[in-house]
Design a protein around this motif. Structure first.
Motif, PDB file in Angstrom:
ATOM      1  N   PRO A  73       0.775  -1.253  -0.064  1.00 55.14           N
ATOM      2  CA  PRO A  73      -0.068   0.018  -0.059  1.00 55.14           C
ATOM      3  C   PRO A  73       0.822   1.226  -0.015  1.00 55.14           C
ATOM      4  O   PRO A  73       1.981   1.086   0.451  1.00 55.14           O
ATOM      5  CB  PRO A  73      -0.835  -0.050   1.384  1.00 55.14           C
ATOM      6  N   SER A  74       0.111   2.307  -0.315  1.00 52.05           N
ATOM      7  CA  SER A  74       0.946   3.676  -0.512  1.00 52.05           C
ATOM      8  C   SER A  74       1.138   3.876   1.087  1.00 52.05           C
ATOM      9  O   SER A  74       0.365   3.616   2.134  1.00 52.05           O
ATOM     10  CB  SER A  74       0.002   4.860  -0.874  1.00 52.05           C
ATOM     11  N   ASN A  75       2.405   4.604   1.407  1.00 54.52           N
ATOM     12  CA  ASN A  75       2.687   4.952   2.891  1.00 54.52           C
ATOM     13  C   ASN A  75       2.063   6.493   3.278  1.00 54.52           C
ATOM     14  O   ASN A  75       2.534   6.736   4.108  1.00 54.52           O
ATOM     15  CB  ASN A  75       4.032   4.634   2.993  1.00 54.52           C
ATOM     16  N   PHE A  76       1.083   6.756   2.561  1.00 52.75           N
ATOM     17  CA  PHE A  76       0.494   8.138   2.979  1.00 52.75           C
ATOM     18  C   PHE A  76      -0.982   7.876   2.951  1.00 52.75           C
ATOM     19  O   PHE A  76      -1.500   7.523   1.919  1.00 52.75           O
ATOM     20  CB  PHE A  76       1.115   9.194   2.138  1.00 52.75           C
ATOM     21  N   LEU A  77      -1.680   7.984   3.897  1.00 52.60           N
ATOM     22  CA  LEU A  77      -2.966   7.860   4.211  1.00 52.60           C
ATOM     23  C   LEU A  77      -3.686   9.260   4.231  1.00 52.60           C
ATOM     24  O   LEU A  77      -3.117  10.074   5.153  1.00 52.60           O
ATOM     25  CB  LEU A  77      -3.421   7.125   5.705  1.00 52.60           C
ATOM     26  N   THR A  78      -4.849   9.432   3.762  1.00 57.17           N
ATOM     27  CA  THR A  78      -5.528  10.743   3.935  1.00 57.17           C
ATOM     28  C   THR A  78      -7.002  10.402   3.780  1.00 57.17           C
ATOM     29  O   THR A  78      -7.292   9.230   3.346  1.00 57.17           O
ATOM     30  CB  THR A  78      -5.362  11.664   2.958  1.00 57.17           C
ATOM     31  N   GLY A  79      -7.911  11.281   4.574  1.00 65.32           N
ATOM     32  CA  GLY A  79      -9.283  10.944   4.514  1.00 65.32           C
ATOM     33  C   GLY A  79      -9.968  12.171   5.361  1.00 65.32           C
ATOM     34  O   GLY A  79      -9.174  12.964   5.998  1.00 65.32           O
ATOM     35  N   ARG A  80     -11.169  12.032   5.523  1.00 68.98           N
ATOM     36  CA  ARG A  80     -11.894  12.965   6.368  1.00 68.98           C
ATOM     37  C   ARG A  80     -12.438  12.099   7.558  1.00 68.98           C
ATOM     38  O   ARG A  80     -12.429  10.909   7.469  1.00 68.98           O
ATOM     39  CB  ARG A  80     -13.015  13.444   5.603  1.00 68.98           C
ATOM     40  N   ALA A  81     -12.476  12.918   8.761  1.00 69.44           N
ATOM     41  CA  ALA A  81     -12.755  12.302   9.853  1.00 69.44           C
ATOM     42  C   ALA A  81     -13.537  13.471  10.717  1.00 69.44           C
ATOM     43  O   ALA A  81     -13.747  14.570  10.448  1.00 69.44           O
ATOM     44  CB  ALA A  81     -11.784  11.763  10.695  1.00 69.44           C
ATOM     45  N   LYS A  82     -13.520  13.185  12.102  1.00 65.94           N
ATOM     46  CA  LYS A  82     -14.174  14.168  12.899  1.00 65.94           C
ATOM     47  C   LYS A  82     -13.393  14.023  14.378  1.00 65.94           C
ATOM     48  O   LYS A  82     -13.208  13.148  14.680  1.00 65.94           O
ATOM     49  CB  LYS A  82     -15.795  13.827  13.503  1.00 65.94           C
ATOM     50  N   ILE A  83     -13.291  15.450  14.704  1.00 66.87           N
ATOM     51  CA  ILE A  83     -12.629  15.337  16.000  1.00 66.87           C
ATOM     52  C   ILE A  83     -13.613  16.204  16.725  1.00 66.87           C
ATOM     53  O   ILE A  83     -13.891  17.536  16.457  1.00 66.87           O
ATOM     54  CB  ILE A  83     -11.360  16.187  15.641  1.00 66.87           C
ATOM     55  N   ASN A  84     -14.046  16.113  17.896  1.00 72.41           N
ATOM     56  CA  ASN A  84     -15.002  16.605  18.845  1.00 72.41           C
ATOM     57  C   ASN A  84     -16.366  16.999  18.035  1.00 72.41           C
ATOM     58  O   ASN A  84     -16.967  17.985  18.063  1.00 72.41           O
ATOM     59  CB  ASN A  84     -14.512  17.853  19.422  1.00 72.41           C
ATOM     60  N   ARG A 132     -16.607  17.610  14.783  1.00 76.51           N
ATOM     61  CA  ARG A 132     -16.384  18.604  13.704  1.00 76.51           C
ATOM     62  C   ARG A 132     -15.513  18.005  12.752  1.00 76.51           C
ATOM     63  O   ARG A 132     -14.510  17.444  13.206  1.00 76.51           O
ATOM     64  CB  ARG A 132     -15.550  19.695  14.537  1.00 76.51           C
ATOM     65  N   PRO A 133     -15.766  18.128  11.422  1.00 80.50           N
ATOM     66  CA  PRO A 133     -15.027  17.662  10.453  1.00 80.50           C
ATOM     67  C   PRO A 133     -13.463  18.066  10.149  1.00 80.50           C
ATOM     68  O   PRO A 133     -13.406  19.367  10.306  1.00 80.50           O
ATOM     69  CB  PRO A 133     -15.735  17.771   9.159  1.00 80.50           C
ATOM     70  N   VAL A 134     -12.681  17.262  10.172  1.00 79.25           N
ATOM     71  CA  VAL A 134     -11.301  17.681   9.509  1.00 79.25           C
ATOM     72  C   VAL A 134     -10.854  16.812   8.520  1.00 79.25           C
ATOM     73  O   VAL A 134     -11.369  15.851   8.027  1.00 79.25           O
ATOM     74  CB  VAL A 134     -10.549  17.521  11.189  1.00 79.25           C
ATOM     75  N   VAL A 135      -9.489  17.036   7.909  1.00 80.06           N
ATOM     76  CA  VAL A 135      -8.663  16.160   7.074  1.00 80.06           C
ATOM     77  C   VAL A 135      -7.739  15.766   7.858  1.00 80.06           C
ATOM     78  O   VAL A 135      -6.720  16.402   8.441  1.00 80.06           O
ATOM     79  CB  VAL A 135      -8.566  17.050   5.700  1.00 80.06           C
ATOM     80  N   ILE A 136      -7.202  14.342   7.721  1.00 81.00           N
ATOM     81  CA  ILE A 136      -6.220  13.666   8.031  1.00 81.00           C
ATOM     82  C   ILE A 136      -5.278  13.565   7.217  1.00 81.00           C
ATOM     83  O   ILE A 136      -5.530  13.096   6.060  1.00 81.00           O
ATOM     84  CB  ILE A 136      -6.635  12.670   9.078  1.00 81.00           C
ATOM     85  N   ALA A 137      -3.954  13.567   7.195  1.00 78.74           N
ATOM     86  CA  ALA A 137      -2.883  13.449   6.312  1.00 78.74           C
ATOM     87  C   ALA A 137      -1.703  12.645   7.310  1.00 78.74           C
ATOM     88  O   ALA A 137      -1.119  13.340   8.129  1.00 78.74           O
ATOM     89  CB  ALA A 137      -2.303  14.480   5.670  1.00 78.74           C
ATOM     90  N   ALA A 138      -1.468  11.291   6.875  1.00 77.44           N
ATOM     91  CA  ALA A 138      -0.597  10.583   7.828  1.00 77.44           C
ATOM     92  C   ALA A 138       0.293   9.630   7.106  1.00 77.44           C
ATOM     93  O   ALA A 138      -0.116   8.943   6.290  1.00 77.44           O
ATOM     94  CB  ALA A 138      -1.572   9.714   8.714  1.00 77.44           C
ATOM     95  N   ASP A 139       1.732   9.779   7.412  1.00 80.96           N
ATOM     96  CA  ASP A 139       2.765   8.877   7.096  1.00 80.96           C
ATOM     97  C   ASP A 139       2.656   7.423   7.632  1.00 80.96           C
ATOM     98  O   ASP A 139       2.293   7.464   8.746  1.00 80.96           O
ATOM     99  CB  ASP A 139       3.903   9.486   7.048  1.00 80.96           C
ATOM    100  N   LEU A 177     -10.686  27.069  17.339  1.00 84.28           N
ATOM    101  CA  LEU A 177     -10.592  27.725  16.106  1.00 84.28           C
ATOM    102  C   LEU A 177     -11.718  27.148  15.310  1.00 84.28           C
ATOM    103  O   LEU A 177     -12.517  26.185  15.603  1.00 84.28           O
ATOM    104  CB  LEU A 177      -9.227  27.390  15.443  1.00 84.28           C
ATOM    105  N   PRO A 178     -11.985  28.082  14.344  1.00 87.04           N
ATOM    106  CA  PRO A 178     -13.319  27.619  13.491  1.00 87.04           C
ATOM    107  C   PRO A 178     -12.919  26.761  12.322  1.00 87.04           C
ATOM    108  O   PRO A 178     -11.602  26.364  12.313  1.00 87.04           O
ATOM    109  CB  PRO A 178     -13.443  29.169  13.049  1.00 87.04           C
ATOM    110  N   ARG A 179     -13.576  26.119  11.821  1.00 84.17           N
ATOM    111  CA  ARG A 179     -13.300  25.295  10.611  1.00 84.17           C
ATOM    112  C   ARG A 179     -12.402  25.914   9.589  1.00 84.17           C
ATOM    113  O   ARG A 179     -11.420  25.193   9.102  1.00 84.17           O
ATOM    114  CB  ARG A 179     -14.479  24.662   9.907  1.00 84.17           C
TER     115      ARG A 179
END
Length: 515
Positions: free
Chosen positions: A73-84, A86-93, A250-252
């Protein structure tokens, strides 16, 4: 089912992708005190909220009939999630696949993560655990040519700093572009002992005659003291808690306002102790953090950058549930005088407040810029005028309390005269172009030297001049808008928030954030 075989292959590919670098590498990763990338994401975000983008990307191996036999697999993961919630984007090695190097990834995924955050106006959290952006030297042989360094993502990363909250977390040894991605953020964190950050790592540095262990070269003890990284934590779990807390203020995006929570009363309603907290001897120090904590909603203080620029304290907090940016002088370090680092830290915090519409609360005890040969050599004045320019460019509401000193050019940077000021002085406040004790010998040099008893003459002049320095005298001339009982500080802060909170307007700023 006409698509049964295809669906089975899809399930197979997803299962192979979840295996990441394989059991052996995952165990080695855990043995170093580091969570695998998918467990990191699960520990950071709300349960079952991660929706991966590009989870099928990677390198497949096929037999003669075109059947998939293996998959890296690619060693870079990305996607959308929620923190508290509220939606965020995750970018993870994923370090378990080729050490997180770019040649083990699909390069467009990094760009996709930045673009996703920008276009959807969502906060971006980078979990960085890679060895660099251009891949390893082995990539030369694989590709048959060398790559000219190009920072395709940099315009987008710069635009994100002006658009959405960006957090960079170093979770291993990060170098080159990986290190830059951590630092190019509004808030950055390193994990003590298990993460390091380099321009180039120990093997490369050894070639210039410096044989250094990883933490000696780029550990959190270095970078949280020079300002490259804001804070260090003891574990990955603590890092994720810091991320969640930072984003809560902070705001979105800049197109929204920071969220106001239900008000929480301050720790105590007894503020009379503030009347005695500043020593009568203006050379004596006092602790600024208890003062700050007493004035805000209880438990809402999040200090940022505690290890560097220590002449000032910068923090996020809430007053009546409204997020604010705190700046407070700390006399324990250079008496609160601004050096190069303090000026840089000040600018960085003001930029954060300006970008995301955070009112500023400023507690001032500034004797001026740091003086002496070291200050001149490091260019303290150059960095100081940058800080003063940032004050002049600021448009968010300010509320300033001069709690002791405000001297010289640096003291004048407590607020901009280009707007209406909420500005108050405590009765112990003092200000001027120079502190009296530092300027008497120059201003009254002839009188002192001509006296039969120079010291007695100096003392007489000081007593005479000091009698005129009361902030009450300045208030008579409207030099200061008001001199207040320190016990009224919280009440005035509540009034400040009540008035200015409705005036905040979302939208991009006239200048971009400076990392």
């Amino acid at each position: 089912m006409p698509w049964k075989k295809t669906l089975e292959e899809l399930a197979q590919r997803r299962e192979l992708g979840r295996q990441m670098g394989g059991p052996e590498r995952l165990e080695r990763h855990r043995a170093q005190g580091r969570l695998p990338v998918r467990e990191r994401i699960d520990a950071l975000v709300d349960a079952d909220s991660f929706s991966e983008v590009g989870g099928l990307a990677g390198s497949g191996v096929y037999d003669d009939k075109g059947n998939l036999t293996a998959f890296v697999p690619s060693n870079f993961l990305t996607g959308r999630a929620k923190i508290n919630q509220r939606p965020v984007v995750i970018a993870a090695d994923d370090f378990t696949v080729r050490g997180g190097a770019n040649d083990g990834a699909v390069g467009d995924k990094l760009m996709a993560s930045e673009r996703m955050a920008h276009d959807l106006r969502l906060p971006l959290v980078r979990l960085v655990d890679g060895t660099g952006g251009g891949g390893s030297v082995k990539n030369i042989e694989i590709q048959g040519h060398t790559l000219l360094p190009k920072l395709r993502m940099w315009p987008l990363m710069t635009s994100n700093l002006a658009t959405v909250p960006v957090v960079g977390v170093a979770l291993g040894s990060v170098a080159g572009l990986g290190a830059a991605r951590v630092a190019t953020s509004h808030y950055s964190i390193m994990v003590r002992q298990t993460s390091q950050l380099f321009i180039a790592g120990p093997p490369v540095v050894a070639r210039i005659g410096q044989d250094l262990e990883k933490n000696e070269l780029g550990g959190s003890g270095i970078h949280t003291k020079n300002g490259v990284v804001d804070d260090e934590v003891r574990s990955e779990e603590e890092a994720f808690e810091r991320v969640r807390r930072f984003l809560s203020y902070l705001p979105r995006s800049v197109y929204e306002l920071p969220p106001i929570q239900a008000p929480i009363p301050p720790k105590s309603t007894d503020f009379e102790w503030l009347r005695e907290v500043i020593p009568a001897d203006n050379r004596s120090v006092y602790k600024i953090r208890p003062i700050v904590e007493s004035l805000i909603d209880e438990g809402s203080l999040m200090e940022i950058g505690k290890g560097w620029g220590r002449a000032i304290v910068t923090a996020l907090a809430r007053i009546q549930g409204c997020p604010v940016a705190i700046v407070a002088s700390d006399p324990y370090h250079y008496g609160g005088a601004w050096d190069k680092q303090a000026s840089e830290k000040f600018v960085r915090h003001l930029d954060l407040a300006e970008t995301f519409q955070l009112p500023i609360v400023n507690l001032v005890d500034v004797p001026g810029f740091q003086i002496g040969l070291a200050a001149e050599k490091e260019g303290a004045m150059r960095y100081g005028v940058r800080a003063l320019t940032a004050v002049a460019q600021s448009t968010v509401p300010w509320c300033t309390f001069i709690i002791r000193k405000a001297f010289g050019v640096a003291g004048g940077g407590h607020q901009s005269d280009g707007r209406f000021n909420f500005r108050y002085a405590w009765p112990c406040a003092q200000w001027g172009s120079l502190p009296i004790e530092g300027g008497l010998e120059v201003a009254y040099k002839r009188d002192i030297e001509a006296a039969q008893d120079p010291q007695a003459m100096r003392d007489e002049i000081e007593e005479r001049v000091r009698a005129l320095t009361s902030p009450m005298r300045s208030a008579e001339a409207f030099v200061i808008e008001d001199v207040i009982d320190p016990a009224d500080t919280r009440r005035l802060l509540e009034e400040f928030i009540e008035i200015v909170a409705p005036l905040r307007e979302p939208g991009p700023r006239s200048f971009t954030y400076r990392p």
